[in-house]
Scaffold this motif. Structure first.
Motif, short mmCIF file in Angstrom:
data_model
loop_
_atom_site.label_atom_id
_atom_site.label_comp_id
_atom_site.label_asym_id
_atom_site.label_seq_id
_atom_site.Cartn_x
_atom_site.Cartn_y
_atom_site.Cartn_z
N PRO A 1 46.35 57.79 23.87
CA PRO A 1 47.17 57.25 24.97
C PRO A 1 47.15 55.72 25.04
CG PRO A 1 45.10 58.07 25.81
CD PRO A 1 45.14 58.46 24.36
N GLU A 2 48.14 55.17 25.73
CA GLU A 2 48.18 53.74 25.99
C GLU A 2 47.01 53.32 26.86
OE1 GLU A 2 51.73 52.09 27.59
OE2 GLU A 2 53.06 53.06 26.14
N ALA A 3 46.68 52.03 26.81
CA ALA A 3 45.65 51.47 27.68
C ALA A 3 46.26 51.12 29.03
CB ALA A 3 45.04 50.22 27.05
N ALA A 4 45.66 51.62 30.10
CA ALA A 4 46.05 51.20 31.44
C ALA A 4 45.30 49.92 31.79
CB ALA A 4 45.72 52.30 32.44
N LEU A 5 45.78 49.21 32.81
CA LEU A 5 45.16 47.95 33.20
C LEU A 5 43.67 48.11 33.46
CD1 LEU A 5 45.52 44.94 34.07
CD2 LEU A 5 45.89 45.81 36.40
N SER A 6 43.30 49.11 34.24
CA SER A 6 41.88 49.26 34.61
C SER A 6 41.03 49.76 33.45
CB SER A 6 41.73 50.18 35.82
OG SER A 6 42.09 51.51 35.50
N ASP A 7 41.65 50.33 32.40
CA ASP A 7 40.88 50.68 31.20
C ASP A 7 40.24 49.45 30.59
OD1 ASP A 7 41.53 53.40 31.28
OD2 ASP A 7 43.34 53.12 30.08
N LEU A 8 40.82 48.30 30.86
CA LEU A 8 40.32 47.04 30.33
C LEU A 8 39.47 46.30 31.35
CD1 LEU A 8 43.74 46.07 28.74
CD2 LEU A 8 41.72 46.79 27.47
N THR A 9 40.02 46.09 32.56
CA THR A 9 39.34 45.25 33.54
C THR A 9 38.01 45.84 34.01
OG1 THR A 9 40.63 46.25 35.33
CG2 THR A 9 41.48 44.21 34.34
N LYS A 10 37.92 47.16 34.14
CA LYS A 10 36.67 47.74 34.65
C LYS A 10 35.52 47.55 33.67
CE LYS A 10 37.60 52.50 33.06
NZ LYS A 10 37.93 53.88 33.52
N HIS A 11 35.85 47.18 32.43
CA HIS A 11 34.82 46.90 31.43
C HIS A 11 34.67 45.40 31.17
CE1 HIS A 11 34.60 51.15 30.92
NE2 HIS A 11 35.80 51.25 30.40
N GLY A 12 35.23 44.57 32.04
CA GLY A 12 35.04 43.13 31.95
C GLY A 12 36.05 42.39 31.12
N VAL A 13 37.05 43.09 30.58
CA VAL A 13 38.03 42.45 29.70
C VAL A 13 39.07 41.72 30.55
CG1 VAL A 13 39.81 42.82 27.95
CG2 VAL A 13 37.69 44.16 27.89
N THR A 14 39.19 40.42 30.31
CA THR A 14 40.21 39.62 31.00
C THR A 14 41.25 39.07 30.03
OG1 THR A 14 38.79 37.65 30.82
CG2 THR A 14 38.63 38.96 32.85
N PHE B 1 35.53 38.73 29.33
CA PHE B 1 35.42 39.20 27.96
C PHE B 1 36.77 39.17 27.25
CE2 PHE B 1 31.91 42.21 29.70
CZ PHE B 1 31.09 41.12 29.92
N ILE B 2 36.73 38.85 25.97
CA ILE B 2 37.92 38.84 25.12
C ILE B 2 37.81 39.99 24.13
CG2 ILE B 2 39.26 37.52 23.43
CD1 ILE B 2 38.06 34.96 24.73
N ASP B 3 38.70 40.95 24.24
CA ASP B 3 38.72 42.08 23.30
C ASP B 3 39.84 41.80 22.30
OD1 ASP B 3 38.42 44.46 21.99
OD2 ASP B 3 38.29 45.68 23.80
N SER B 4 39.44 41.42 21.10
CA SER B 4 40.41 40.89 20.12
C SER B 4 41.07 41.96 19.27
CB SER B 4 39.70 39.89 19.19
OG SER B 4 38.67 40.53 18.45
N HIS B 5 40.85 43.24 19.60
CA HIS B 5 41.42 44.29 18.75
C HIS B 5 41.54 45.58 19.57
CE1 HIS B 5 42.01 45.97 14.55
NE2 HIS B 5 41.84 47.08 15.27
N VAL B 6 42.69 45.76 20.21
CA VAL B 6 42.90 46.94 21.05
C VAL B 6 44.28 47.52 20.76
CG1 VAL B 6 43.05 47.82 23.41
CG2 VAL B 6 41.45 45.97 22.88
N HIS B 7 44.32 48.83 20.59
CA HIS B 7 45.59 49.53 20.39
C HIS B 7 46.18 49.85 21.76
CE1 HIS B 7 45.01 50.06 16.01
NE2 HIS B 7 43.73 50.03 16.35
N ILE B 8 46.70 48.82 22.40
CA ILE B 8 47.14 48.95 23.79
C ILE B 8 48.28 49.95 23.95
CG2 ILE B 8 46.29 46.70 24.54
CD1 ILE B 8 49.07 45.56 24.12
N LEU B 9 49.03 50.21 22.87
CA LEU B 9 50.08 51.24 22.91
C LEU B 9 49.54 52.62 22.58
CD1 LEU B 9 53.24 49.74 21.15
CD2 LEU B 9 53.00 50.37 23.54
N GLY B 10 48.25 52.68 22.26
CA GLY B 10 47.67 53.91 21.72
C GLY B 10 47.67 53.84 20.20
N GLY B 11 46.86 54.66 19.60
CA GLY B 11 46.77 54.69 18.14
C GLY B 11 46.72 56.12 17.65
N GLY B 12 46.06 56.31 16.54
CA GLY B 12 45.88 57.66 16.03
C GLY B 12 47.09 58.21 15.32
N GLY B 13 47.15 59.53 15.28
CA GLY B 13 48.21 60.22 14.56
C GLY B 13 47.79 60.70 13.20
#
Length: 389
Positions: free
Chosen positions: A77-90, A56-68
């Motif tokens: 919070p930032e995205a950890a590696l498994s926050d992406l891969t466990k949902h199929g994102v490569t 899967f291609i996730d074309s819009h992720v706030h990998i550093l975290g967002g909000g505020g």
């Protein structure tokens, strides 16, 4: 080297039951009953009763975290590696949002490099909500042309009380700079545009397409399903040749009670019924991004957070709730974003393409995830985690 046997293959088009041989991070051969010498040490994966999809291609992720939006304590919070891969994102594309001060372009590129070192394909947009764009090297064209990880500019906010309220000329100049940067570097030079709830909707994008030589293919407007009126405009834009990006929402059952957000599966069904092409839409998660709720006076009420898990969830809803064929639904997170973003070896299962693969069970639950030939998730559980997970 790995050989996946007897699996139902979606390229994303359904190709029947096939074997797939991967080596060196690439898809080397697709066929029936592939035979290999027993002394090669090839790992055999039995795909009987399972489905094979492109990663899967996730074309819009706030990998550093967002909000505020609700203050410093509301930074996500930032995205950890498994926050992406466990949902199929490569493959992931990182962006900055409202906050282009507390989070910088240098930090974003460092995070992209970190994810790459951990085995994920990662890219970034230069800038944030604001115009003038806060770039790394001084201007949009130079960032896209000279920094390998940067494939476009965004997410530029329009029709939103949090945007910098750009004029038409300011917005058009950013789009032109992105296009030139893409042309000179062989990249997409895409302009990822955040669409807010304002009544101007997609006016700036529509005017650039109508009044300049910049084509619709330069844009990827996102959050098109955030309200019903905006979605109506997005349908017309897609029918005229543009590509629109739906934002997945794990909590849509709640949000439907407090807003007129359009459920992704219903939106895609409507889009197809209106005659739009199946290549005209993508789905992204807005992962790690804040989902702030404001009252009618613009006062902050509360906040949630996007998750990459929404990608497969939305595909599942498309097939189960709206009877959209799986091969049509999965284009939104595979072949379509790969084409729009100019990722030439991504988004399809074909010989010579990167070995980014998702093995799903019949109920469309994730079983195994392979990124660049490396197994990241097995039996639904991440087996490769980030340094500090």
């Amino acid at each position: 080297m790995k050989l996946i046997k007897n699996i139902k293959l979606y390229s994303p088009e359904y190709l029947g039951v096939r074997d797939v041989f991967i080596a060196g991070g690439k898809i080397c051969k697709i066929g029936e009953n592939i035979k290999l010498p027993s002394d090669l040490g090839v790992e055999i994966i039995d795909g009987t009763g399972l489905l094979l999809l492109p990663g899967f291609i996730d074309s819009h992720v706030h990998i550093l975290g967002g909000g505020g939006e609700g203050g410093f304590a509301n930074r996500t919070p930032e995205a950890a590696l498994s926050d992406l891969t466990k949902h199929g994102v490569t493959t992931v594309v990182g962006c900055l949002g409202t906050d282009g001060v507390g989070r910088s372009m240098a930090s974003l590129i460092a995070k992209v490099k970190s994810l790459r070192e951990q085995g994920l394909s990662a890219y970034a947009y230069t800038g944030s909500y604001q115009i003038p764009v806060h770039t790394l090297l001084g201007n949009v064209t130079e960032d896209i042309m000279m920094i390998d990880e940067i494939i476009g500019v965004g997410e530029i906010a329009i029709s939103d009380h949090r945007s910098s309220q750009p004029t038409f000329d300011e917005f058009a100049r950013v789009c032109a700079d992105a296009r030139v940067g893409g042309i000179l570097s062989g990249k997409a030079g895409i302009v990822n545009v955040h669409l807010g709830d304002g009544s101007r909707y997609m006016n700036l994008i529509e005017r650039v397409v109508q009044e300049t030589e910049i084509p619709p293919s330069q844009f990827l407007p996102t959050h098109v399903n955030r309200n019903a009126a905006l979605f109506e405009r997005a349908i017309e834009y897609a029918k005229l040749g543009g590509v629109i990006d739906f934002t997945g929402n794990e909590d849509i059952d709640y949000w439907e009670t407090v807003s007129d957000e359009v459920r992704v599966s219903k939106g895609i069904k409507r889009l197809l019924e209106e005659g739009a092409d199946s290549d005209s839409f993508t789905i992204s998660s807005d992962g790690q991004g804040s989902l702030p709720l404001f009252d009618e006076h613009g006062q902050f009420l509360g906040i949630g957070m996007g998750q990459s898990s929404s990608l497969i969830k939305e595909v599942r809803e498309c097939t189960e709730r709206e009877n959209i064929p799986l091969e049509t639904a999965i284009k939104a997170i595979t072949a379509n974003p790969a084409r729009v973003l100019g990722l030439q070896k991504k988004g399809r299962i074909a010989e010579g393409f990167d070995a980014d693969l998702c093995i799903l069970r019949e109920n469309l639950q994730i079983d195994t995830v392979v990124a660049m030939g490396r197994i990241m998730v097995r039996n639904g559980i991440p087996i490769v985690r980030g340094q500090f997970e």
